[in-house]
Design a protein around this motif. Structure first.
Motif, PDB file in Angstrom:
ATOM      1  N   LEU A 176       2.789  -6.382 -12.319  1.00  0.00           N
ATOM      2  CA  LEU A 176       3.768  -6.700 -11.526  1.00  0.00           C
ATOM      3  C   LEU A 176       4.296  -5.493 -10.789  1.00  0.00           C
ATOM      4  O   LEU A 176       4.648  -4.647 -11.374  1.00  0.00           O
ATOM      5  CB  LEU A 176       4.903  -7.726 -12.197  1.00  0.00           C
ATOM      6  N   GLN A 177       4.380  -5.516  -9.335  1.00  0.00           N
ATOM      7  CA  GLN A 177       4.630  -4.111  -8.576  1.00  0.00           C
ATOM      8  C   GLN A 177       5.629  -4.964  -7.668  1.00  0.00           C
ATOM      9  O   GLN A 177       5.682  -6.090  -7.254  1.00  0.00           O
ATOM     10  CB  GLN A 177       3.735  -3.676  -8.108  1.00  0.00           C
ATOM     11  N   TRP A 178       6.802  -3.790  -7.262  1.00  0.00           N
ATOM     12  CA  TRP A 178       7.470  -4.363  -6.238  1.00  0.00           C
ATOM     13  C   TRP A 178       8.021  -2.998  -5.632  1.00  0.00           C
ATOM     14  O   TRP A 178       7.981  -2.181  -5.964  1.00  0.00           O
ATOM     15  CB  TRP A 178       8.690  -5.256  -6.585  1.00  0.00           C
ATOM     16  N   GLY A 179       8.231  -3.156  -4.374  1.00  0.00           N
ATOM     17  CA  GLY A 179       8.768  -2.030  -3.523  1.00  0.00           C
ATOM     18  C   GLY A 179       9.674  -2.651  -2.001  1.00  0.00           C
ATOM     19  O   GLY A 179       9.774  -3.767  -1.949  1.00  0.00           O
ATOM     20  N   GLY A 180      10.228  -1.570  -1.744  1.00  0.00           N
ATOM     21  CA  GLY A 180      10.945  -1.864  -0.488  1.00  0.00           C
ATOM     22  C   GLY A 180      10.694  -0.876   0.736  1.00  0.00           C
ATOM     23  O   GLY A 180       9.756   0.104   0.489  1.00  0.00           O
ATOM     24  N   PHE A 181      11.010  -1.353   2.068  1.00  0.00           N
ATOM     25  CA  PHE A 181      10.725  -0.272   3.112  1.00  0.00           C
ATOM     26  C   PHE A 181      12.044   0.394   3.787  1.00  0.00           C
ATOM     27  O   PHE A 181      13.063  -0.520   4.049  1.00  0.00           O
ATOM     28  CB  PHE A 181       9.985  -1.030   4.305  1.00  0.00           C
ATOM     29  N   ALA A 238      10.950   0.704   9.456  1.00  0.00           N
ATOM     30  CA  ALA A 238       9.704  -0.062   9.866  1.00  0.00           C
ATOM     31  C   ALA A 238       8.283   0.919   9.889  1.00  0.00           C
ATOM     32  O   ALA A 238       7.407   0.433   9.847  1.00  0.00           O
ATOM     33  CB  ALA A 238       9.994  -0.432  11.360  1.00  0.00           C
ATOM     34  N   THR A 239       8.642   2.223   9.539  1.00  0.00           N
ATOM     35  CA  THR A 239       7.341   3.057   9.554  1.00  0.00           C
ATOM     36  C   THR A 239       7.066   3.446   8.266  1.00  0.00           C
ATOM     37  O   THR A 239       6.209   4.190   7.944  1.00  0.00           O
ATOM     38  CB  THR A 239       7.485   4.162  10.494  1.00  0.00           C
ATOM     39  N   ASP A 240       8.042   3.032   7.155  1.00  0.00           N
ATOM     40  CA  ASP A 240       7.527   3.419   5.640  1.00  0.00           C
ATOM     41  C   ASP A 240       6.206   2.746   5.256  1.00  0.00           C
ATOM     42  O   ASP A 240       6.027   1.884   5.560  1.00  0.00           O
ATOM     43  CB  ASP A 240       8.859   2.827   4.989  1.00  0.00           C
ATOM     44  N   VAL A 241       5.687   3.743   4.383  1.00  0.00           N
ATOM     45  CA  VAL A 241       4.325   3.213   3.663  1.00  0.00           C
ATOM     46  C   VAL A 241       4.334   3.477   2.326  1.00  0.00           C
ATOM     47  O   VAL A 241       4.923   4.687   1.905  1.00  0.00           O
ATOM     48  CB  VAL A 241       3.125   4.271   4.360  1.00  0.00           C
ATOM     49  N   ASP A 242       4.209   2.759   1.467  1.00  0.00           N
ATOM     50  CA  ASP A 242       4.129   2.565   0.018  1.00  0.00           C
ATOM     51  C   ASP A 242       2.642   2.829  -0.341  1.00  0.00           C
ATOM     52  O   ASP A 242       1.729   1.772   0.008  1.00  0.00           O
ATOM     53  CB  ASP A 242       4.818   1.425  -0.538  1.00  0.00           C
ATOM     54  N   ILE A 243       2.368   3.879  -1.311  1.00  0.00           N
ATOM     55  CA  ILE A 243       1.018   3.805  -1.640  1.00  0.00           C
ATOM     56  C   ILE A 243       1.174   3.899  -3.063  1.00  0.00           C
ATOM     57  O   ILE A 243       1.966   4.381  -3.705  1.00  0.00           O
ATOM     58  CB  ILE A 243       0.345   5.145  -1.275  1.00  0.00           C
ATOM     59  N   TRP A 244       0.051   2.855  -3.633  1.00  0.00           N
ATOM     60  CA  TRP A 244       0.008   2.807  -5.414  1.00  0.00           C
ATOM     61  C   TRP A 244      -1.566   3.315  -5.675  1.00  0.00           C
ATOM     62  O   TRP A 244      -2.540   2.961  -4.792  1.00  0.00           O
ATOM     63  CB  TRP A 244       0.111   1.578  -5.526  1.00  0.00           C
ATOM     64  N   SER A 245      -1.480   3.841  -6.799  1.00  0.00           N
ATOM     65  CA  SER A 245      -2.856   4.128  -7.123  1.00  0.00           C
ATOM     66  C   SER A 245      -3.245   3.184  -8.209  1.00  0.00           C
ATOM     67  O   SER A 245      -2.293   2.924  -8.975  1.00  0.00           O
ATOM     68  CB  SER A 245      -2.824   5.486  -7.734  1.00  0.00           C
ATOM     69  N   PHE A 246      -4.518   3.011  -8.654  1.00  0.00           N
ATOM     70  CA  PHE A 246      -4.853   1.879  -9.601  1.00  0.00           C
ATOM     71  C   PHE A 246      -6.262   2.403  -9.920  1.00  0.00           C
ATOM     72  O   PHE A 246      -7.196   2.703  -9.145  1.00  0.00           O
ATOM     73  CB  PHE A 246      -4.525   0.582  -9.168  1.00  0.00           C
ATOM     74  N   ASN A 247      -6.472   2.133 -11.138  1.00  0.00           N
ATOM     75  CA  ASN A 247      -7.868   2.126 -11.814  1.00  0.00           C
ATOM     76  C   ASN A 247      -8.075   0.995 -12.851  1.00  0.00           C
ATOM     77  O   ASN A 247      -7.434   1.296 -14.023  1.00  0.00           O
ATOM     78  CB  ASN A 247      -8.088   3.557 -12.382  1.00  0.00           C
ATOM     79  N   VAL A 248      -8.742   0.035 -12.743  1.00  0.00           N
ATOM     80  CA  VAL A 248      -8.812  -1.077 -13.602  1.00  0.00           C
ATOM     81  C   VAL A 248      -9.540  -0.724 -14.825  1.00  0.00           C
ATOM     82  O   VAL A 248     -10.759  -0.234 -14.625  1.00  0.00           O
ATOM     83  CB  VAL A 248      -9.407  -2.355 -12.939  1.00  0.00           C
TER      84      VAL A 248
END
Length: 500
Positions: A243-248, A251-261
């Motif tokens: 489960l992930q969550w985030g906010g901005f 209006a130009t904010d970018v959220d980047i997540w890294s993942f490796n299943v």
């Protein structure tokens, strides 16, 4: 909740894509009407808050039945075991609770009325939860939930991030589905309900818990991506849902997540692994997020963050979109959450998303582009319905066309088809399915085309008399030049006549 039903109609893996903490456990059954079967990712629930709601009928405090408005609401405390109450009379009662919180807190509110042996038992209440903030002395709705997302029960559960509220006070209403919408067809008859008890609780979501993560700024470059966490259930050996969550912040904010299943995450493998991201609906009738337009999600490899493998506008359509992109286990990827150009910032822009790796449907054969030589799909018994599932690729849209055949069992009367392409993150545009009968012509009601806003869904098209086999023609109008994936997945369901 039509999209959740559609997802079950599209995939055969039966992956337990349930909200973290919502009751997904080993051996969980597919919700009624979803049409799924088999086993996929083998996911288990995660522990997402520092407290849990007391089960209906055991423990917890019971308020008096004078909590009939936000002004007379019973007091509830975050992270306490919760409260028990009764909806009586079941067809008119509404119970209200208030609690103290702080703007920016990520919380989970849970209810429990249905028995664990049957989370859709119509003899227990179908609860609906509504949340309010105080503004100018008035109570204003900010969020609402009928069934959890994805749908694992009729017990409401709501993930939200609290906005500012006068005196830091918030209010919740609990009522039965028939009271909520005035006895709409989507609610089971209230006359069937014989047990009126329920429990409710709320807690702050703990980002240090296993497989839970909140975004950490700065994370607007590939090198700064917040890692998605994976953890195994020590009892089953399966992986928890992440489960992930985030906010901005703008209006130009970018959220980047890294993942490796992890390489061992998909325990029951289809023909190829799939990386899934399921998005919680926002707005006052959902999670409460004010990011209700232009919320863009996409996936790239870590090696090439400029090339999009899959992309979706989460906010388009009446039903939630998802990303379900073919991927490689043990490979580094990036997951982006951003806003479309020109989108205005809201007062409380946030998102919640579930992530899991699963297997796919059976993969199409190498050659199936001749209507005279369709690929025969393997039947899967599904109660009185016979289902067929497939994953495929349109490699050169619009030139490539795939053909499949399905047997029509004796006594079958209708066929339904659900497919995902664009609305599952694929670069295919205008995915179209035609159900072909005699002379390879489409049957009445047997054609559907996917758009950015609308699912591809053929519902209960009548099978012409005497037909013992049907063909499926799968094609796409074009390929998005900015999204490289070419996948689609479909489920076909042949059924007897509906009961009178």
């Amino acid at each position: 909740m039509r999209r959740n039903v559609l997802l079950g109609l599209v995939i055969s893996s039966g992956a337990c894509l349930l909200a973290a903490g919502a009751g997904c456990s080993d051996g969980a059954t597919t919700p009624p009407g979803s049409g799924g079967s088999g086993g996929g990712g083998g996911a288990s629930q995660s522990s997402s808050s520092s407290s849990s709601v007391a089960q209906s009928g055991s423990g917890g405090m019971t308020p008096g039945d004078d909590n009939v408005s936000c002004d007379t609401a019973a007091e509830l405390f975050l992270d306490d075991p919760g409260l028990q109450d009764t909806l009586d009379p079941i067809d008119t009662d509404e119970d209200f609770y208030k609690f103290k919180g702080m703007a920016g807190q990520a919380i989970l509110i849970s209810t429990d009325a249905k028995p664990p042996q049957d989370e859709f038992d119509n003899t227990y209440p179908d609860l609906v939860l509504t949340v309010y903030k105080k503004e100018g002395g008035q109570w204003v709705q900010i969020a609402e939930n009928d069934d959890p997302f994805p749908r694992s029960s009729n017990d409401s559960s709501l993930y939200t991030i609290l906005p500012a509220s006068q005196d830091d006070e918030y209010c919740m209403r609990v009522t039965e589905c028939n009271v909520w919408v005035g006895g709409a067809p989507g609610c089971a008859p209230s006359a069937d309900i014989t047990t009126y008890d329920y429990a409710i609780g709320a807690g702050v979501i703990d980002p240090s818990a296993e497989s839970i993560a909140d975004e950490k700024e700065p994370n607007d470059t590939a090198a700064e991506g917040t890692p998605i966490e994976y953890a195994k259930n020590p009892d089953s050996g399966n992986y928890f849902i992440s489960l992930q969550w985030g906010g901005f912040s703008s209006a130009t904010d970018v959220d980047i997540w890294s993942f490796n299943v992890p390489a061992d995450a998909v325990m029951v493998m289809g023909d190829r692994p799939v990386c899934n991201f399921d998005f919680y609906p926002g707005g006052e009738n959902g999670s409460g997020s004010t990011a209700t337009t232009g919320l863009i999600a996409y996936v790239t490899t870590a090696a090439d963050p400029l090339t999009k493998l899959a992309e979706i506008d989460v906010t388009l359509g009446q039903t939630p979109s998802q990303i379900a992109v073919p991927c490689q286990l043990g490979t580094d990827y990036l997951f982006f959450m951003t806003r479309a150009a020109g989108t205005a910032a809201g007062a409380n822009d946030f998102y919640f998303v579930n992530h899991i790796g699963t297997g796919s449907n059976p993969l199409e054969a190498a050659v199936n582009d001749d209507v005279a030589m369709p690929e025969a799909l393997k039947p899967t018994p599904n109660g009185t319905t016979t289902s067929y599932f497939v994953d495929g690729d349109i490699d050169m849209a619009p030139m490539d066309i795939d053909y499949f055949s399905v047997d029509v069992p004796s006594g079958a009367a209708t066929v339904s088809v659900a497919c995902g392409g664009h609305r599952s993150g694929s670069g295919l545009r205008g995915l179209k399915v035609s159900v072909l009968g005699a002379n390879d012509m489409p049957i009445a009601g047997g054609v559907s085309t996917e758009t950015a806003q609308n699912d591809l869904f053929i519902q209960d098209a009548n099978i012409p008399a005497g037909v013992t086999s049907l063909k499926l023609k799968v094609e796409a109008a074009s390929q998005d030049p900015n999204v490289t994936s070419t996948f689609y997945r479909c489920g076909v369901h042949v059924s007897p006549p509906a009961a009178p």
